[in-house]
Design an enzyme around this catalytic site. Structure first.
Site: not given
Ligand code: GRF
Length: 203
Positions: A18, A95, A111
């Site tokens: 992400n 947090l 999420h």
């Molecule tokens: C993603 O599926 C996000 O929605 C969740 O944790 C995962 C993180 O993936 N909260 P990355 O570290 O961004 O690859």
């Protein structure tokens, strides 16, 4: 002089796909990715930050005597970099309410489900997708929301649905939802939040 960009910190714990979506996005006009904070020394996200030339810090809870001193270290790093918005992008620590108060309506989280389905305490990582599979839902997706004191309970900013019918494993769901929803809405939602903040500041 009128501000044109908002300094943003991205909190990570793992792979950082992400974070990568934010780095690569062409939507982010009013966001300046100024800092990455990891709570895990091994997080590949740190490498992604380094490759993109974004300052990155590892601030692990385990290295501090208590939650308060860990959060004080986080806040001091954020202040030093003049951070106005925090993005939780796969950040696996909770947090405290006290921390959240410092950044009220200024922390956003991604999420991997359509909130209010499959969310709240205990719903993180593959668990979210395992539960969606168990329930047999045909549509899932992702949600970007503001963070408040209730886990996954803050105001919803953006959502995107994904057809998951026919998928058989949690890993397959995770991949499809990341590709078709998370990586698309996170940059768009962040841009929207930054634009709104700049508009408020100039009122
Ligand atoms: C993603 O599926 C996000 O929605 C969740 O944790 C995962 C993180 O993936 N909260 P990355 O570290 O961004 O690859």
């Amino acid at each position: 002089m009128k501000k044109t960009k908002i300094n943003v910190a991205v909190f990570v714990s793992g792979g950082g796909t992400n974070l990568q979506a934010l780095i690569d996005s062409t939507y982010l006009i009013h966001a300046n990715l100024s800092l990455v904070i990891s709570n895990n020394k091994e997080a590949y996200a740190l490498k992604r930050a380094e490759n993109a030339g974004i300052p990155a810090l590892t601030i692990c809870k385990e290295d501090f005597a208590d939650l308060e001193s860990w959060e004080a270290a986080l806040l001091s790093a954020l202040e030093k970099h003049d951070i106005k918005i925090i993005v939780l992008a796969g950040f696996l620590s909770i947090l405290s309410e006290n921390f959240i108060k410092h950044y009220e309506k200024k922390i956003i989280n991604i999420h991997p489900s359509l909130i209010p389905a499959f969310c709240g305490k205990g719903y993180y990582g593959l668990k979210v997708h395992e539960e969606a599979l168990k329930r047999g839902v045909k549509i899932s997706g992702a949600t970007v929301h503001f963070v408040n004191e209730i886990p996954d309970g803050g105001e919803i900013i953006m959502q995107k649905a994904v057809d998951i019918s026919g998928l058989r494993s949690a890993a397959a769901l995770q991949k499809k939802i990341m590709e078709e929803a998370e990586w698309q809405i996170l940059p768009k939602a962040l841009e929207l939040v930054c634009e709104n903040l700049l508009a408020q500041d100039s009122e």
